[in-house]
Write a protein that holds these residues in place. Sequence first.
Motif, mmCIF file in Angstrom:
data_model
loop_
_atom_site.group_PDB
_atom_site.id
_atom_site.type_symbol
_atom_site.label_atom_id
_atom_site.label_comp_id
_atom_site.label_asym_id
_atom_site.label_seq_id
_atom_site.Cartn_x
_atom_site.Cartn_y
_atom_site.Cartn_z
ATOM 1 N N PRO A 26 4.952 -7.343 2.083
ATOM 2 C CA PRO A 26 4.045 -8.429 2.471
ATOM 3 C C PRO A 26 2.608 -7.949 2.629
ATOM 4 C CG PRO A 26 5.371 -7.700 4.337
ATOM 5 C CD PRO A 26 5.905 -6.983 3.141
ATOM 6 N N GLY A 64 5.717 2.838 11.881
ATOM 7 C CA GLY A 64 5.525 4.263 12.201
ATOM 8 C C GLY A 64 4.165 4.674 11.663
ATOM 9 N N GLN A 66 1.256 6.422 9.180
ATOM 10 C CA GLN A 66 1.078 6.451 7.719
ATOM 11 C C GLN A 66 1.769 7.681 7.126
ATOM 12 O OE1 GLN A 66 -2.980 5.882 6.467
ATOM 13 N NE2 GLN A 66 -3.270 4.105 7.788
ATOM 14 N N ASP A 121 -10.373 -12.576 3.179
ATOM 15 C CA ASP A 121 -9.077 -13.246 3.384
ATOM 16 C C ASP A 121 -8.318 -12.677 4.580
ATOM 17 O OD1 ASP A 121 -8.540 -10.820 2.189
ATOM 18 O OD2 ASP A 121 -7.115 -11.595 0.720
ATOM 19 N N LEU A 134 -9.484 -7.609 -8.706
ATOM 20 C CA LEU A 134 -10.018 -8.982 -8.582
ATOM 21 C C LEU A 134 -11.239 -9.001 -7.663
ATOM 22 C CD1 LEU A 134 -6.649 -10.949 -8.330
ATOM 23 C CD2 LEU A 134 -8.372 -11.233 -10.130
ATOM 24 N N ALA A 176 1.484 -4.599 4.565
ATOM 25 C CA ALA A 176 2.626 -3.682 4.681
ATOM 26 C C ALA A 176 2.210 -2.222 4.476
ATOM 27 C CB ALA A 176 3.700 -4.054 3.670
ATOM 28 N N GLY A 177 1.035 -2.015 3.861
ATOM 29 C CA GLY A 177 0.585 -0.649 3.592
ATOM 30 C C GLY A 177 0.685 -0.292 2.116
ATOM 31 N N VAL A 192 5.572 7.082 7.003
ATOM 32 C CA VAL A 192 5.933 6.174 5.912
ATOM 33 C C VAL A 192 5.863 6.912 4.576
ATOM 34 C CG1 VAL A 192 5.329 4.027 4.713
ATOM 35 C CG2 VAL A 192 5.154 4.140 7.212
ATOM 36 N N MET A 220 -8.364 -16.737 -3.937
ATOM 37 C CA MET A 220 -8.252 -15.605 -3.014
ATOM 38 C C MET A 220 -8.688 -16.011 -1.606
ATOM 39 S SD MET A 220 -9.631 -12.677 -5.572
ATOM 40 C CE MET A 220 -9.164 -11.228 -4.633
ATOM 41 N N THR A 245 -4.123 -4.965 -8.305
ATOM 42 C CA THR A 245 -4.731 -6.183 -8.855
ATOM 43 C C THR A 245 -5.674 -6.827 -7.836
ATOM 44 O OG1 THR A 245 -2.631 -7.272 -8.333
ATOM 45 C CG2 THR A 245 -3.062 -6.778 -10.638
ATOM 46 N N GLY A 276 -1.508 -0.663 -0.369
ATOM 47 C CA GLY A 276 -2.716 0.028 -0.850
ATOM 48 C C GLY A 276 -2.819 1.428 -0.279
ATOM 49 N N ARG A 295 -1.179 -16.404 3.237
ATOM 50 C CA ARG A 295 -0.746 -15.289 2.365
ATOM 51 C C ARG A 295 0.698 -14.912 2.673
ATOM 52 N NH1 ARG A 295 -5.176 -11.335 4.042
ATOM 53 N NH2 ARG A 295 -4.011 -9.767 2.885
ATOM 54 N N ASP A 331 0.270 -1.921 -7.375
ATOM 55 C CA ASP A 331 0.065 -2.363 -5.987
ATOM 56 C C ASP A 331 -0.423 -3.815 -6.023
ATOM 57 O OD1 ASP A 331 -1.257 -2.962 -3.578
ATOM 58 O OD2 ASP A 331 -2.685 -1.304 -3.761
ATOM 59 N N GLY A 332 0.457 -4.733 -5.642
ATOM 60 C CA GLY A 332 0.065 -6.149 -5.664
ATOM 61 C C GLY A 332 0.432 -6.824 -6.972
ATOM 62 N N VAL A 384 -4.669 -12.885 -14.231
ATOM 63 C CA VAL A 384 -4.331 -11.552 -13.725
ATOM 64 C C VAL A 384 -3.706 -10.712 -14.851
ATOM 65 C CG1 VAL A 384 -3.127 -10.279 -11.904
ATOM 66 C CG2 VAL A 384 -3.931 -12.584 -11.466
ATOM 67 N N GLY A 429 -5.996 -17.737 0.093
ATOM 68 C CA GLY A 429 -4.756 -16.978 0.262
ATOM 69 C C GLY A 429 -3.696 -17.348 -0.747
HETATM 70 P P1 AP5 Z 1 -3.066 -1.905 3.489
HETATM 71 O O1 AP5 Z 1 -2.612 -0.612 2.924
HETATM 72 O O2 AP5 Z 1 -4.445 -2.353 3.184
HETATM 73 O O3 AP5 Z 1 -1.978 -3.051 3.215
HETATM 74 P P2 AP5 Z 1 -1.617 -3.830 1.873
HETATM 75 O O4 AP5 Z 1 -0.138 -3.937 1.810
HETATM 76 O O5 AP5 Z 1 -2.333 -3.249 0.712
HETATM 77 O O6 AP5 Z 1 -2.175 -5.269 2.275
HETATM 78 P P3 AP5 Z 1 -3.069 -6.286 1.433
HETATM 79 O O7 AP5 Z 1 -3.660 -7.238 2.437
HETATM 80 O O8 AP5 Z 1 -4.007 -5.589 0.525
HETATM 81 O O9 AP5 Z 1 -1.964 -7.008 0.628
HETATM 82 P P4 AP5 Z 1 -2.081 -8.329 -0.136
HETATM 83 O O10 AP5 Z 1 -0.880 -8.260 -0.957
HETATM 84 O O11 AP5 Z 1 -2.207 -9.532 0.726
HETATM 85 O O12 AP5 Z 1 -3.521 -8.237 -0.825
HETATM 86 P P5 AP5 Z 1 -3.984 -7.984 -2.328
HETATM 87 O O13 AP5 Z 1 -5.267 -7.285 -2.286
HETATM 88 O O14 AP5 Z 1 -2.890 -7.454 -3.156
HETATM 89 O O15 AP5 Z 1 -2.915 -1.806 5.092
HETATM 90 C C1 AP5 Z 1 -3.294 -2.891 5.915
HETATM 91 C C2 AP5 Z 1 -3.892 -2.356 7.229
HETATM 92 O O16 AP5 Z 1 -2.855 -1.688 7.961
HETATM 93 C C3 AP5 Z 1 -5.016 -1.315 7.044
HETATM 94 O O17 AP5 Z 1 -5.970 -1.480 8.059
HETATM 95 C C4 AP5 Z 1 -4.287 0.041 7.208
HETATM 96 O O18 AP5 Z 1 -5.148 1.044 7.696
HETATM 97 C C5 AP5 Z 1 -3.209 -0.333 8.212
HETATM 98 N N1 AP5 Z 1 -1.981 0.457 8.047
HETATM 99 C C6 AP5 Z 1 -1.464 0.956 6.886
HETATM 100 N N2 AP5 Z 1 -0.346 1.643 7.141
HETATM 101 C C7 AP5 Z 1 -0.142 1.558 8.491
HETATM 102 C C8 AP5 Z 1 0.858 2.091 9.373
HETATM 103 N N3 AP5 Z 1 1.888 2.816 8.897
HETATM 104 N N4 AP5 Z 1 0.756 1.788 10.684
HETATM 105 C C9 AP5 Z 1 -0.284 1.047 11.165
HETATM 106 N N5 AP5 Z 1 -1.259 0.546 10.384
HETATM 107 C C10 AP5 Z 1 -1.180 0.812 9.064
HETATM 108 O O19 AP5 Z 1 -4.231 -9.506 -2.830
HETATM 109 C C11 AP5 Z 1 -5.278 -10.277 -2.293
HETATM 110 C C12 AP5 Z 1 -5.373 -11.589 -3.039
HETATM 111 O O20 AP5 Z 1 -5.699 -11.331 -4.431
HETATM 112 C C13 AP5 Z 1 -4.086 -12.421 -3.097
HETATM 113 O O21 AP5 Z 1 -3.948 -13.261 -1.969
HETATM 114 C C14 AP5 Z 1 -4.287 -13.221 -4.397
HETATM 115 O O22 AP5 Z 1 -5.173 -14.282 -4.196
HETATM 116 C C15 AP5 Z 1 -4.983 -12.211 -5.307
HETATM 117 N N6 AP5 Z 1 -4.022 -11.408 -6.100
HETATM 118 C C16 AP5 Z 1 -3.836 -10.055 -6.051
HETATM 119 N N7 AP5 Z 1 -2.897 -9.681 -6.929
HETATM 120 C C17 AP5 Z 1 -2.470 -10.807 -7.541
HETATM 121 C C18 AP5 Z 1 -1.491 -11.061 -8.531
HETATM 122 N N8 AP5 Z 1 -0.743 -10.076 -9.049
HETATM 123 N N9 AP5 Z 1 -1.311 -12.343 -8.926
HETATM 124 C C19 AP5 Z 1 -2.026 -13.348 -8.407
HETATM 125 N N10 AP5 Z 1 -2.965 -13.179 -7.455
HETATM 126 C C20 AP5 Z 1 -3.186 -11.912 -7.020
#
Ligand code: AP5
Length: 222
Positions: A13, A204, A206, A167, A40, A16-17, A209, A58, A36, A19, A176, A89-90, A69, A61
Amino acid sequence: MVTRALDVVLLGPPGAGKGTQAKRLAAAYELLHLSTGDLLREEVVRGSELGREAEGYMKRGELVPDALVGKMLLARLHSQQAAAGCAFDGYPRNLEQAGLLDGLLAELNRRVDIALYLNVPDEALLERLTGRRSCPSCGAVYHVVTHPPHVEGVCDTCGGALVQRADDREEVIRERLRVYHQQTAPLLEHYQARGALREVVGTGTQDEVFERLREAMRSTKR
Ligand code: AP5
Ligand code: MG
């Protein structure tokens, strides 16, 4: 010796970490980190036609349409940097995208070797996302509590000013999460059915994990 490409999908989700861990996996296994979401956001900052089309989805959400994409992904997948494999990733985000990715990789004589699912309960995600800060210059990601920069608001790596993602507001995060459960979570079954899914506890530190992910990666050939 010629090693076969290694293609890894990170599932989980928002927050989830994916990136955070995809960067570390890409460095450890010499893969291209293909986010992605990051691509984007770069298009939005550049103000390209794709960026202008994607921005509204975006901000709300919602998922950006598959065709937009997919086109963006295709170019990266055929680049030299992707030849040894990718940490996706994503992407994919729904079953249509998973089918497209399977087809694109098959053309390159490759496949999704492993899908790593970072399992983090919804309650923890809101806190992670509202506290996230990122550096638009170098892409480094922080958290105000669990992973703060040395100087508040300043990137440790490049000195850039840290920002909050557009977002990462509570009402958009909730949307989201809804989209994730409805459209992306069915991918777990998709990869489970072909024996490629590995579930990893995403709570836990980083480092903890990452160690679990490395352990899960032992079932692949590299
Ligand atoms: P982070 O590593 O940034 O988490 P993430 O899983 O990458 O979360 P995202 O918000 O990037 O996921 P997403 O899927 O919503 O966004 P995306 O950019 O893909 O970690 C989050 C935070 O937690 C950080 O502060 C980190 O330091 C912390 N953290 C990490 N590990 C931790 C740990 N173990 N303990 C505590 N804290 C920790 O997508 C964004 C938007 O782009 C989408 O909504 C959509 O509109 C569009 N989009 C992207 N890809 C597509 C696609 N394939 N198709 C259509 N639309 C898309
Ligand atoms: Mg991310």
